[in-house]
Design an enzyme around this catalytic site. Structure first.
Site, PDB file in Angstrom:
ATOM      1  N   LYS A  38       0.814  -1.223   0.000  1.00 23.53           N
ATOM      2  CA  LYS A  38       0.000   0.000   0.000  1.00 23.53           C
ATOM      3  C   LYS A  38       0.845   1.270   0.000  1.00 23.53           C
ATOM      4  CE  LYS A  38      -0.636   0.007   4.999  1.00 23.53           C
ATOM      5  NZ  LYS A  38      -1.380  -0.648   6.063  1.00 23.53           N
ATOM      6  N   ARG A 133      -8.001  -0.824  16.760  1.00 20.73           N
ATOM      7  CA  ARG A 133      -8.342  -0.424  15.404  1.00 20.73           C
ATOM      8  C   ARG A 133      -9.419  -1.414  14.988  1.00 20.73           C
ATOM      9  NH1 ARG A 133      -4.281   0.510  10.313  1.00 20.73           N
ATOM     10  NH2 ARG A 133      -4.991  -1.588   9.805  1.00 20.73           N
TER      11      ARG A 133
END
Ligand SMILES: *Cc1c(COP(=O)(O)O)cnc(C)c1O
Length: 371
Positions: A38, A133
């Site tokens: 990414k 998260r």
């Protein structure tokens, strides 16, 4: 001819070496590597280097980047790392073979879209082991864990467009929680409970990101964890708990280069009453007298200046505004390397700087090696 600066240069041979070295290290602990690309913002050269190094399962957090990989035919298996957006379920099943999930309603949408497209989409169920998260909340003791597992398994049994292939967790991303053998053992236990509840085997126990590498390096990764999703460890050749280099990897895959547009002696403390800078911070200055400073043509719109390390000995990053990076170059001049307007200065970069520079339309990307 080199592309104009600012320029981000990627050494693809060094990158492939890093992928190979880290994958071999993990293989020694029975762990396969999903290469996380990414940070490359869809530049497929980076993904190709991972594949050249033998890391063929690739993950990215954005559908646009997966589409670029798909179009180029890079990677054997593509995983969407960020939880899928419900509104983009159809694209998710089209572009990703696997996705990481923690919402049953989204998984139901993926199942529907996959069935509609005549496919089965593979799902890894994320468990939150405390980093806060993403992930199903499974930490309230044994009983709650079991009820969560039962509830999840119950909802999934009727979905025939998805295949649950594993469980996973993500740590040290939001809450800064450091992976431990104990924590990841509970992920292995959750896999067993989930297998019992679903009535089939789960092939994957995905034990985190580059912050889990110290457990591999120390030989204490719990048995049963069989996958890590690794970006920074390969890209920058370091684990991410202490930032220690991984033996045998290259720390210098990426180099950022920008051009000097001003060199002047100036005081090290601003003159006049000060408020805050362009970013709402009140800057702090140490009075070091009059210093030789350079401005290079790159800024916060392109990079996070905190992780930039000048390669020129004696040069020091002082700060940055949107388009200007300010350096103290007095030490470099004293050491016999005066900096002049029009010179190029190069930098090693941290992960945030790499993310920014790869994504910035103003930074030219240059790839060397890789043939
Ligand atoms: C970014 C990301 C990773 C890779 O993290 P690194 O620290 O670069 O290894 C792994 N898993 C998920 C879910 C991610 O978002």
């Amino acid at each position: 001819m080199r592309s104009p600066s600012p320029r981000l240069t990627t050494d693809l041979d060094k990158l492939a070496d890093n992928a190979r070295t880290v994958a071999a290290l993990c293989a020694g602990s029975g762990i396969s590597v999903m290469g996380v690309v990414k940070a490359a913002a869809g530049h497929i050269e980076v993904a190709r280097a991972f594949v050249a190094g033998g890391v063929t399962a690739l993950g990215d957090s954005r559908l646009e980047n997966l589409e670029a990989l798909r179009r180029a035919g890079v990677g054997d298996e593509l995983t969407l790392l960020r939880l899928p957006q419900p509104s983009r379920a159809a694209e998710t099943v089209r572009l990703a073979d696997v996705s990481l999930n923690s919402e049953l309603s989204t998984i139901a949408l993926l199942s529907r879209e996959a069935s509609r497209a005549g496919r089965r989409h593979r799902v890894i169920l994320m468990m939150d082991l405390g980093d806060l998260r993403e992930g199903f909340w499974v930490l309230d003791g044994q009983a709650a864990t079991s009820s969560t597992v039962e509830e999840v398994a119950g909802a999934l049994r009727s979905l025939d467009g998805v295949e649950v292939v594993g469980v996973g967790t993500n740590l040290t991303c939001y809450g800064g929680v450091v992976p431990t053998g104990g924590g990841l053992s509970s992920l292995v236990r959750i896999r067993e409970e989930m297998e019992a509840a679903l009535g089939h085997r789960l092939a994957v126990v995905s034990g985190g990101n580059s912050s889990s590498l110290p457990l591999v390096l120390d030989g204490v990764m719990p048995r049963g964890v069989n996958q890590l999703r690794l970006g920074e460890g390969i890209l920058l050749g370091r684990e991410t708990v202490q930032g220690n280099p991984i033996h045998g990897t290259h720390p210098d895959v990426f180099t950022l280069t920008a051009e000097v547009i001003e060199v002047k002696e100036k005081p090290s403390v601003p003159i006049g009453e000060t408020a805050h800078d362009a970013f709402g911070h009140k800057p702090m200055f140490t009075d070091r007298g009059v210093r030789l400073r350079a401005i290079v043509a790159i800024g916060r719109q392109d990079v996070d200046p905190t992780g930039l390390e000048p390669l020129l000995p004696g040069a020091e990053v002082l700060g940055a505004s949107s388009d200007h990076l300010v350096l103290d170059v007095a030490g470099a001049a004293a050491a016999g390397t005066p900096v002049r307007v029009g010179d190029e200065l190069s930098f090693r970069m941290g992960y945030p700087a790499l993310l920014g520079a790869m994504a910035s339309a103003y930074v030219n990307k240059e790839f060397v090696g890789g043939d």
